[in-house]
Design a protein around this motif. Structure first.
Motif, PDB file in Angstrom:
ATOM      1  N   THR A  17       0.808  -1.204  -0.043  1.00 41.23           N
ATOM      2  CA  THR A  17       0.113   0.005   0.160  1.00 41.23           C
ATOM      3  C   THR A  17       0.915   1.196  -0.045  1.00 41.23           C
ATOM      4  O   THR A  17       0.445   2.128  -0.262  1.00 41.23           O
ATOM      5  CB  THR A  17      -0.917  -0.114   1.149  1.00 41.23           C
ATOM      6  N   ARG A  18       1.993   1.012   0.353  1.00 43.07           N
ATOM      7  CA  ARG A  18       2.711   2.407   0.352  1.00 43.07           C
ATOM      8  C   ARG A  18       4.277   1.692   0.309  1.00 43.07           C
ATOM      9  O   ARG A  18       4.906   0.854   0.952  1.00 43.07           O
ATOM     10  CB  ARG A  18       2.749   3.116   1.856  1.00 43.07           C
ATOM     11  N   ASP A 122       0.314  12.301   7.389  1.00 44.25           N
ATOM     12  CA  ASP A 122       0.496  11.066   6.440  1.00 44.25           C
ATOM     13  C   ASP A 122       1.793  10.394   6.857  1.00 44.25           C
ATOM     14  O   ASP A 122       2.074   9.310   6.143  1.00 44.25           O
ATOM     15  CB  ASP A 122       0.511  11.405   5.004  1.00 44.25           C
ATOM     16  N   ILE A 125       1.791   7.034  11.627  1.00 45.92           N
ATOM     17  CA  ILE A 125       0.933   5.620  11.921  1.00 45.92           C
ATOM     18  C   ILE A 125       0.938   5.251  13.440  1.00 45.92           C
ATOM     19  O   ILE A 125       1.954   4.636  14.009  1.00 45.92           O
ATOM     20  CB  ILE A 125       1.636   4.510  10.999  1.00 45.92           C
ATOM     21  N   GLU A 138       3.950  -4.929   8.128  1.00 50.66           N
ATOM     22  CA  GLU A 138       2.399  -4.897   8.408  1.00 50.66           C
ATOM     23  C   GLU A 138       1.982  -4.044   9.552  1.00 50.66           C
ATOM     24  O   GLU A 138       2.547  -4.108  10.611  1.00 50.66           O
ATOM     25  CB  GLU A 138       1.954  -6.380   8.566  1.00 50.66           C
ATOM     26  N   ASP A 141      -4.092  -1.717   8.591  1.00 46.43           N
ATOM     27  CA  ASP A 141      -4.559  -2.391   7.274  1.00 46.43           C
ATOM     28  C   ASP A 141      -3.393  -1.949   5.929  1.00 46.43           C
ATOM     29  O   ASP A 141      -3.773  -2.093   5.048  1.00 46.43           O
ATOM     30  CB  ASP A 141      -5.663  -1.591   6.655  1.00 46.43           C
ATOM     31  N   GLU A 142      -2.046  -1.325   6.415  1.00 48.87           N
ATOM     32  CA  GLU A 142      -1.301  -1.234   5.509  1.00 48.87           C
ATOM     33  C   GLU A 142      -0.285  -2.236   5.410  1.00 48.87           C
ATOM     34  O   GLU A 142       0.047  -2.901   6.539  1.00 48.87           O
ATOM     35  CB  GLU A 142      -0.592   0.251   5.898  1.00 48.87           C
ATOM     36  N   ILE A 144       3.696  -2.103   4.097  1.00 47.63           N
ATOM     37  CA  ILE A 144       4.649  -0.979   3.700  1.00 47.63           C
ATOM     38  C   ILE A 144       5.977  -1.631   3.253  1.00 47.63           C
ATOM     39  O   ILE A 144       6.612  -2.474   4.133  1.00 47.63           O
ATOM     40  CB  ILE A 144       4.868  -0.051   4.829  1.00 47.63           C
TER      41      ILE A 144
END
Length: 496
Positions: A17-18, A122, A125, A138, A141-142, A144
């Motif tokens: 996701t990132r 942003d 987290i 993990e 829900d990301e 990376i």
């Protein structure tokens, strides 16, 4: 960094996701410094944190403990003022004491929180990170993918197996003791390291019936036998200590009035005894928080004590990898100033011009225990020096029992040892218990860091009358002993 395909998709799992250049895991002293430093170069950076966004020092360590000690010192000074002809009656409001500890702690923490609030949302987290088998992070829900990872997950209090279940709500640690809303009537403190000593003495001075247990006949981890014995002598006047005791069992029992914690133990003479009281504070050290993180999926190897192997003590870098483990997480030297330097250095290393990154030099080993009298260790320990056959050393000594200003202040209990190198006239290290030890320790740490000789130290002024004059006496003793043949010193010591 990871084992996923070039498409950015794990063939056996969900899509990334990132993607970031740098991921910092943990937002304590080391993590925050690393994040700030790396952010100067990298815009695609993220910091992940589980728990409070301040620091161990401010939240549960240095600052609340010193606030408790400050209250205890006021009480002690008032209670012991009669010898100066000043007679006082002391009334301790436990609720007010603990409320001030939390209020002032929160005041300090507010500055850190304000800094963190200024970071872009942003890039922050709030969640618990885990490194999966593909080397991806993990969190929530990301998923990376990070080119470089700085791990700064700190440490947690160590609690012996089964004690939490057995003691229930009567067990405390340094992470929870400052949340007490009132001073308890009684408490056992298990562990005579820095945390145990500081809290045990502070609570004793505030009227709590405290009993301190330690498995060995040492306090504050002192490695110089003479300093250790003197520290025990100075502290035992007001602290109830069972040193060299073995705890066999802990638990709780309820009588007609209340539930009490108990400790079954053998004292140093081997006699079985039981302690009972309101709380048990476990101060048996801290352990790093990397065991459950999944660092093995980044190629990081841990030893049997969960310490990372192949660690650069300057930067926290693991071998030739792009992984850095800094602060308490690497267990190198779990002190705030070391964590700060390691975080700064790691944050510099992950920047583009790594070769020119400013790496803060390794700090001279330096620790302070803020009990009274204070305990300080600087530089090499005596066993380290004795194990090095190339170090021909002498020990300069001064007692503070009859030192002028110390006696004037009524704090005349202490001993300082300075370890000098005969070949270089330099200070190798020192160990001390006594008044103003924090300041004497800073002077000695500065001398070692700046490579000053004993002569350089003695050429500086020492104002009269100050407790620091004791430092000059010890330095003169080092200088005098350097002029005596080393073999003659050994002969004299063995014949005494």
């Amino acid at each position: 960094m990871n084992k996923q395909s070039e498409t950015g998709v794990d063939n056996a799992g969900p899509k990334v996701t990132r993607k970031v250049s740098v991921a910092v895991i943990g937002a304590g002293t080391a993590g925050q410094n690393a994040f700030r430093q790396a952010s100067k170069i990298h815009d695609d950076i993220v910091i992940i944190n589980d728990g409070f966004w301040t620091t161990t020092c401010i939240q549960v360590g240095c600052m609340p403990s010193k606030l408790l000690i400050a209250a205890a010192e006021r009480a002690h000074d008032a209670k012991s003022s009669a010898k100066f002809g000043v007679h006082a009656t002391v009334q301790i409001d436990g609720k007010q004491v603990m409320q001030r500890v939390r209020d002032e702690r929160n005041h300090f923490a507010s500055y850190i929180k304000k800094q963190v609030e200024g970071w872009p949302d942003d890039k922050k987290i709030d969640g618990r990170a885990h490194i999966n088998k593909q080397g991806l992070i993990e969190v929530n829900d990301e998923l990376i993918e990070a080119e470089q990872i700085i791990i700064a997950t700190g440490s947690s209090p160590f609690i012996p197996d089964g004690w939490t279940d057995k003691l229930g709500d009567t067990i405390l640690t340094s992470d929870s003791v400052f949340e007490l809303t009132d001073l308890p009537k009684s408490m056992a403190v298990v562990g005579a390291g820095a945390i145990g000593l500081e809290i045990a003495q502070a609570l004793t001075r505030l009227g709590v019936d405290v009993t301190l247990f330690n498995r060995v006949k040492r306090v504050a981890g002192l490695k110089d036998d003479d300093i250790n014995n003197k520290a025990i002598d100075c502290l035992s006047g007001e602290l109830t200590m069972h040193l060299g005791s073995e705890i066999n069992n802990v638990g709780t029992q309820t009588n007609a009035e209340h539930k009490a914690a108990f400790i079954d133990y053998e004292d140093s003479a081997g006699e079985s005894k039981q302690w009972q009281g309101e709380y048990v504070l476990v101060a048996t050290g801290r352990r790093n928080n990397i065991k459950q993180l999944g660092v093995e999926n980044l190629g990081v190897e841990l030893d049997d004590k969960n310490r990372p192997k192949y660690l650069s003590k300057k930067t926290g870098k693991i071998g030739d990898s792009n992984v850095y483990i800094v602060g308490d997480a690497n267990t190198h030297i779990p002190l705030l100033h070391v964590a700060s330097d390691e975080g700064y250095s790691a944050g510099s290393m992950v920047c583009e011009n790594e070769e020119n990154a400013y790496i803060r030099p390794p700090a001279t080993p330096f620790s302070i225990v803020f009990c009274s009298p204070q305990i300080v260790n600087v530089g090499m320990s005596l066993p380290e020096i004795q194990q090095d056959s190339n170090l021909e050393h002498v020990i300069g000594s001064v007692s503070f029992d009859n030192q002028g200003r110390s006696r004037v202040m009524g704090v005349n209990c202490g001993l300082l040892h300075i370890y000098g190198c005969k070949k270089t006239d330099k200070i190798l290290g020192a160990s001390m218990v006594g008044p103003d030890a924090e300041y004497i320790g800073h002077i000695l740490a500065s001398a070692i860091t700046n490579d000053l000789s004993v002569k350089d130290m003695l050429d500086t002024p020492f104002y009269h009358p100050t407790i620091l004059e004791g430092l000059r006496t010890a330095l003169r003793d080092v200088q005098h002993k350097m002029e005596i043949p080393y073999q003659y010193q050994d002969t004299q010591k063995n014949s005494s």
